[in-house]
Design a protein around this motif. Structure first.
Motif, PDB file in Angstrom:
ATOM      1  N   LEU A  89       0.867  -1.177   0.000  1.00 31.47           N
ATOM      2  CA  LEU A  89       0.000   0.000   0.000  1.00 31.47           C
ATOM      3  C   LEU A  89       0.903   1.227   0.000  1.00 31.47           C
ATOM      4  N   TYR A  90       0.725   2.091  -0.989  1.00 32.78           N
ATOM      5  CA  TYR A  90       1.534   3.295  -1.076  1.00 32.78           C
ATOM      6  C   TYR A  90       0.705   4.476  -0.578  1.00 32.78           C
ATOM      7  N   LEU A  91       1.199   5.078   0.462  1.00 34.46           N
ATOM      8  CA  LEU A  91       0.488   6.162   1.118  1.00 34.46           C
ATOM      9  C   LEU A  91       1.160   7.495   0.842  1.00 34.46           C
ATOM     10  N   CYS A  92       0.342   8.451   0.513  1.00 33.02           N
ATOM     11  CA  CYS A  92       0.792   9.822   0.331  1.00 33.02           C
ATOM     12  C   CYS A  92       0.323  10.611   1.547  1.00 33.02           C
ATOM     13  N   ALA A  93       1.147  11.517   2.016  1.00 33.72           N
ATOM     14  CA  ALA A  93       0.772  12.386   3.130  1.00 33.72           C
ATOM     15  C   ALA A  93       1.230  13.801   2.813  1.00 33.72           C
ATOM     16  N   SER A  94       0.582  14.768   3.422  1.00 34.72           N
ATOM     17  CA  SER A  94       0.999  16.153   3.231  1.00 34.72           C
ATOM     18  C   SER A  94       0.984  16.887   4.566  1.00 34.72           C
ATOM     19  N   SER A  95       1.751  17.959   4.625  1.00 35.42           N
ATOM     20  CA  SER A  95       1.788  18.760   5.845  1.00 35.42           C
ATOM     21  C   SER A  95       2.184  20.192   5.522  1.00 35.42           C
ATOM     22  N   LEU A  96       1.942  21.043   6.497  1.00 32.20           N
ATOM     23  CA  LEU A  96       2.451  22.402   6.416  1.00 32.20           C
ATOM     24  C   LEU A  96       3.949  22.376   6.659  1.00 32.20           C
ATOM     25  N   SER A  97       4.654  23.359   6.178  1.00 34.46           N
ATOM     26  CA  SER A  97       6.041  23.534   6.598  1.00 34.46           C
ATOM     27  C   SER A  97       6.026  23.834   8.086  1.00 34.46           C
ATOM     28  N   ARG A  98       6.935  23.238   8.789  1.00 32.77           N
ATOM     29  CA  ARG A  98       6.899  23.387  10.237  1.00 32.77           C
ATOM     30  C   ARG A  98       7.848  24.498  10.671  1.00 32.77           C
ATOM     31  N   ASP A  99       7.259  25.560  11.187  1.00 30.18           N
ATOM     32  CA  ASP A  99       8.080  26.621  11.763  1.00 30.18           C
ATOM     33  C   ASP A  99       8.514  26.216  13.161  1.00 30.18           C
ATOM     34  N   ARG A 100       9.507  26.830  13.644  1.00 29.49           N
ATOM     35  CA  ARG A 100       9.973  26.534  14.997  1.00 29.49           C
ATOM     36  C   ARG A 100       8.834  26.746  15.975  1.00 29.49           C
ATOM     37  N   GLY A 101       8.547  25.751  16.752  1.00 28.50           N
ATOM     38  CA  GLY A 101       7.474  25.845  17.743  1.00 28.50           C
ATOM     39  C   GLY A 101       6.148  25.325  17.261  1.00 28.50           C
ATOM     40  N   ALA A 102       5.991  25.096  15.964  1.00 27.49           N
ATOM     41  CA  ALA A 102       4.697  24.597  15.470  1.00 27.49           C
ATOM     42  C   ALA A 102       4.680  23.076  15.528  1.00 27.49           C
ATOM     43  N   ASN A 103       3.535  22.511  15.468  1.00 28.67           N
ATOM     44  CA  ASN A 103       3.384  21.064  15.588  1.00 28.67           C
ATOM     45  C   ASN A 103       2.411  20.599  14.511  1.00 28.67           C
ATOM     46  N   SER A 104       2.861  20.680  13.282  1.00 30.65           N
ATOM     47  CA  SER A 104       1.966  20.440  12.154  1.00 30.65           C
ATOM     48  C   SER A 104       1.551  18.989  12.055  1.00 30.65           C
ATOM     49  N   ASP A 105       0.290  18.748  11.777  1.00 29.26           N
ATOM     50  CA  ASP A 105      -0.190  17.410  11.517  1.00 29.26           C
ATOM     51  C   ASP A 105       0.224  16.972  10.122  1.00 29.26           C
ATOM     52  N   TYR A 106       0.283  15.678   9.952  1.00 33.67           N
ATOM     53  CA  TYR A 106       0.473  15.081   8.645  1.00 33.67           C
ATOM     54  C   TYR A 106      -0.872  14.466   8.271  1.00 33.67           C
ATOM     55  N   THR A 107      -1.377  14.794   7.095  1.00 33.65           N
ATOM     56  CA  THR A 107      -2.642  14.235   6.619  1.00 33.65           C
ATOM     57  C   THR A 107      -2.352  13.173   5.585  1.00 33.65           C
ATOM     58  N   PHE A 108      -2.898  11.987   5.804  1.00 36.20           N
ATOM     59  CA  PHE A 108      -2.651  10.866   4.903  1.00 36.20           C
ATOM     60  C   PHE A 108      -3.825  10.647   3.965  1.00 36.20           C
ATOM     61  N   GLY A 109      -3.501  10.178   2.771  1.00 38.14           N
ATOM     62  CA  GLY A 109      -4.517   9.676   1.866  1.00 38.14           C
ATOM     63  C   GLY A 109      -4.819   8.210   2.169  1.00 38.14           C
ATOM     64  N   SER A 110      -5.815   7.661   1.470  1.00 37.57           N
ATOM     65  CA  SER A 110      -6.227   6.273   1.702  1.00 37.57           C
ATOM     66  C   SER A 110      -5.320   5.268   1.021  1.00 37.57           C
ATOM     67  N   GLY A 111      -4.451   5.765   0.140  1.00 31.54           N
ATOM     68  CA  GLY A 111      -3.442   4.895  -0.431  1.00 31.54           C
ATOM     69  C   GLY A 111      -3.803   4.287  -1.771  1.00 31.54           C
ATOM     70  N   THR A 112      -2.785   3.830  -2.465  1.00 28.71           N
ATOM     71  CA  THR A 112      -2.921   3.026  -3.683  1.00 28.71           C
ATOM     72  C   THR A 112      -2.356   1.651  -3.365  1.00 28.71           C
ATOM     73  N   ARG A 113      -3.189   0.633  -3.508  1.00 28.82           N
ATOM     74  CA  ARG A 113      -2.721  -0.728  -3.231  1.00 28.82           C
ATOM     75  C   ARG A 113      -2.219  -1.339  -4.529  1.00 28.82           C
ATOM     76  N   LEU A 114      -0.923  -1.577  -4.578  1.00 27.36           N
ATOM     77  CA  LEU A 114      -0.271  -2.133  -5.765  1.00 27.36           C
ATOM     78  C   LEU A 114      -0.060  -3.625  -5.590  1.00 27.36           C
ATOM     79  N   LEU A 115      -0.458  -4.367  -6.605  1.00 29.17           N
ATOM     80  CA  LEU A 115      -0.189  -5.802  -6.653  1.00 29.17           C
ATOM     81  C   LEU A 115       0.618  -6.081  -7.906  1.00 29.17           C
ATOM     82  N   VAL A 116       1.790  -6.626  -7.734  1.00 29.08           N
ATOM     83  CA  VAL A 116       2.644  -6.983  -8.857  1.00 29.08           C
ATOM     84  C   VAL A 116       2.626  -8.500  -8.999  1.00 29.08           C
ATOM     85  N   ILE A 117       2.151  -8.962 -10.167  1.00 29.15           N
ATOM     86  CA  ILE A 117       1.995 -10.420 -10.371  1.00 29.15           C
ATOM     87  C   ILE A 117       2.954 -10.943 -11.430  1.00 29.15           C
TER      88      ILE A 117
END
Lengths: 117, 115
Positions: A89-117
């Motif tokens: 499962l490949y997950l993408c996440a995004s966040s704000l740039s974190r300034d000193r003292g900030a505590n930015s959350d990371y928001t994740f997507g639901s992902g792409t599930r890759l199957l290699v056969i």
């Protein structure tokens, strides 16, 4: 519903084929991450960007994986020649740039599930 | 390098009883942000708790955690587990001083709450 949009939800490829997945980060988030979540549910960091610039990437990403975050387009992660071990499962996440003292959350997507056969 | 350890891969608890998920870490970062993420089946991981202050209790949705730098721990607890708490839980840390820093995750703990 996640504010990070990943497509496609599922991807099936044969060994040696290219596999490409996309991510639209949360609006206003300039930092984008890609993680691989394996069958044991473990997370592996692959690469991250701030705007269009690569901040950090692991060796695996440098060799067979390519990623970009062009302006005004979705970010993408592409595996040039898929291997069975890339199935995950490949997950993408995004966040704000974190300034000193900030505590930015990371928001994740639901992902792409890759199957290699 | 930095690492996060979750000692239990699987925790099963009866509804209504307390639950504790362990998280310890090793890091070279001087200032650290800690997170607990929860991932329900086929959904995106979502932040449950976050903290960067030593010895300060953080609470959300009935869960709580306290960062203890003296023991390098950030354990997650709940006094009364609910069936809906069944999910994967991840402890993670990042470098607060580094804009765009990646998260380092623990191996995850699967919590199952039984009736």
């Amino acid at each position: 519903n996640s504010k990070v949009i990943q497509t496609p939800r599922y991807l099936v490829k044969g060994q040696g084929q290219k596999a490409k997945m996309r991510c639209i980060p949360e609006k206003g988030h300039p930092v984008v991450f890609w993680y691989q979540q394996n069958k044991n549910n473990e997370f592996k960091f692959l690469i991250n960007f701030q705007n269009q610039e690569v901040l950090q990437q692991i060796d695996m990403t440098e060799k067979r994986f390519s990623a970009e975050c062009p302006s005004n387009s979705p970010c993408s992660l592409e595996i040039q020649s898929s291997e069975a071990g890339d199935s995950a499962l490949y997950l993408c996440a995004s966040s704000l740039s974190r300034d000193r003292g900030a505590n930015s959350d990371y928001t994740f997507g639901s992902g792409t599930r890759l199957l290699v056969i | 390098g930095d690492s996060v350890t979750q000692t239990e891969g699987l925790v099963t608890v009866t509804e209504g009883l307390p639950v504790k998920l362990n998280c310890t870490y090793q890091t070279t970062y001087l200032t650290i942000a800690f997170f607990w993420y929860v991932q329900y089946l086929n959904e995106a991981p979502q932040v449950l708790l976050k903290s960067s202050t030593d010895n300060k209790r953080t609470e959300h949705q009935g869960f709580h955690a306290t960062l203890h730098k003296s023991s390098s721990s950030f354990h997650l607890q709940k006094s009364s587990a609910q069936l809906s708490d069944s999910a994967l839980y991840y402890c993670a840390l990042s470098d607060r001083e580094n804009a765009g820093a990646k998260l380092t995750f623990g191996g995850g703990t699967r919590l199952t709450v039984r009736p």
